[in-house]
Design an enzyme around this catalytic site. Sequence first.
Site, mmCIF file in Angstrom:
data_model
loop_
_atom_site.group_PDB
_atom_site.id
_atom_site.type_symbol
_atom_site.label_atom_id
_atom_site.label_comp_id
_atom_site.label_asym_id
_atom_site.label_seq_id
_atom_site.Cartn_x
_atom_site.Cartn_y
_atom_site.Cartn_z
ATOM 1 C CE LYS A 149 43.005 -7.442 4.326
ATOM 2 N NZ LYS A 149 42.367 -8.516 5.100
ATOM 3 C CE LYS A 170 39.161 -1.481 7.786
ATOM 4 N NZ LYS A 170 38.832 -2.469 8.755
ATOM 5 C CE LYS A 195 40.375 -8.353 13.725
ATOM 6 N NZ LYS A 195 39.950 -9.240 12.654
HETATM 7 P P1 ATP Z 1 42.095 -6.196 8.901
HETATM 8 O O1 ATP Z 1 42.666 -4.855 9.149
HETATM 9 O O2 ATP Z 1 43.029 -7.321 9.193
HETATM 10 O O3 ATP Z 1 41.354 -6.315 7.588
HETATM 11 P P2 ATP Z 1 39.798 -5.484 10.426
HETATM 12 O O4 ATP Z 1 40.209 -4.652 11.568
HETATM 13 O O5 ATP Z 1 39.184 -4.820 9.236
HETATM 14 O O6 ATP Z 1 40.993 -6.411 10.012
HETATM 15 P P3 ATP Z 1 37.911 -7.681 10.273
HETATM 16 O O7 ATP Z 1 38.044 -9.015 10.910
HETATM 17 O O8 ATP Z 1 38.215 -7.611 8.829
HETATM 18 O O9 ATP Z 1 38.800 -6.597 11.007
HETATM 19 O O10 ATP Z 1 36.464 -7.102 10.545
HETATM 20 C C1 ATP Z 1 35.530 -7.619 11.447
HETATM 21 C C2 ATP Z 1 34.295 -6.737 11.497
HETATM 22 O O11 ATP Z 1 34.633 -5.461 12.040
HETATM 23 C C3 ATP Z 1 33.657 -6.453 10.127
HETATM 24 O O12 ATP Z 1 32.252 -6.472 10.258
HETATM 25 C C4 ATP Z 1 34.138 -5.076 9.797
HETATM 26 O O13 ATP Z 1 33.251 -4.386 8.935
HETATM 27 C C5 ATP Z 1 34.190 -4.433 11.160
HETATM 28 N N1 ATP Z 1 35.188 -3.352 11.207
HETATM 29 C C6 ATP Z 1 36.506 -3.471 10.978
HETATM 30 N N2 ATP Z 1 37.129 -2.292 11.135
HETATM 31 C C7 ATP Z 1 36.147 -1.389 11.465
HETATM 32 C C8 ATP Z 1 36.156 0.004 11.759
HETATM 33 N N3 ATP Z 1 37.284 0.691 11.744
HETATM 34 N N4 ATP Z 1 34.987 0.602 12.062
HETATM 35 C C9 ATP Z 1 33.827 -0.109 12.089
HETATM 36 N N5 ATP Z 1 33.755 -1.425 11.828
HETATM 37 C C10 ATP Z 1 34.900 -2.066 11.510
#
Ligand code: ATP
Length: 329
Positions: free
Chosen positions: A112, A193, A196
């Site tokens: 980040k 991965k 968001k």
């Molecule tokens: P950002 O990209 O903004 O970091 P994010 O998509 O990783 O956001 P978070 O709010 O950080 O979302 O994560 C919320 C939950 O979803 C956490 O428990 C995280 O481990 C899970 N998670 C996020 N992305 C994945 C993924 N691609 N596969 C499985 N679990 C995920």
Amino acid sequence: MKPRVFSGVQPSGSLHIGNYLGALKNWVTIQDDYECIYCIVDLHAITVYQDPAELRAGIERLAALFLAVGIDPAKSSIMVQSSVSGHAELAWMLTCVTPVGWLERMTQYKDKAARQKTVGDGLLQYPVLMAADILLYQAQIVPVGEDQVQHLELTRDIAQRFNSLYGETFVVPETKLPTVGARIMGLDDPETKMSKSATGAYHAIYLLDPPEMIRKKIMRAKTDTQPAVDFDHLGPGVANLLTIFQAFTEWPDEKVRRHFAGKRYGETKKEVAEAVIAGLEPIQQRYRKISADRAYVADVLDRCAARIRPIAEETVQLVKKRMGLYTRA
Ligand code: ATP
Ligand code: LTN
């Protein structure tokens, strides 16, 4: 007494099926067996700039989605991080026992930070606040996706360091990953991965995507040059689609293998899309109803915060006492 569970999601951006399969689906399953606290971590979201109006709307949307996926406020608490002051308070106390080198090693921080022009201190402190979230409620179990494992290890290290400096204070929590779906990959790039904050139009399937959009995204998902599913040479794109299918249908491994072995990619994708649509449809229906009743959602958040605040206050008092900060005797 049931063991306590804590987990959180940031209210920035829209929830995708990675968030659902990696975290929220598991949250719903375990709520009968544990005392669960599920948190909308708005203080984490502001570690990078958020448009205030969008953030505010995102918090309400996420609360409605928590309810729509099946979190039952009679069993579990749904709360907003900034509405319980103990999160920020405990984070400061934990910051003071955390070596900066531990934080600089975090891969999420490095990723980040590399994307920011100026790196805010909050980005470095992010995992300390996360440790505070969990330790504040003395949670035993933290259900998350795989990307959070390193942060959970750090939480354990911080808890242990505090305990050894000031005496037994915190429960040292365990990480709980889902058996299938702990790391859902981007549809447009199965080497990264699903996230968001990624920008590609065909990267993620959002929980509120309409069926046509879901079909389109899956049909365009990146695979490889083979024509059909070959379990001996499974490329990452196809493996990801089959994981998504299996996580939604909950079919056992054997059944998935038998069903898809030798199946052409086009046909495979159609079946994956229908499984995703069927899995999301009831969530979307409930979301439409719940999100129309903003007063109900606000009421759930208020009631849950009131229910858990005493747990947070007890921990803050205990930590203050342990550290020698002023508390009324
Ligand atoms: P950002 O990209 O903004 O970091 P994010 O998509 O990783 O956001 P978070 O709010 O950080 O979302 O994560 C919320 C939950 O979803 C956490 O428990 C995280 O481990 C899970 N998670 C996020 N992305 C994945 C993924 N691609 N596969 C499985 N679990 C995920
Ligand atoms: N950092 C987490 C969100 C989060 C969290 C938590 C998860 C904040 N506090 C406490 C589990 C427990 C993420 O998913 N990005």
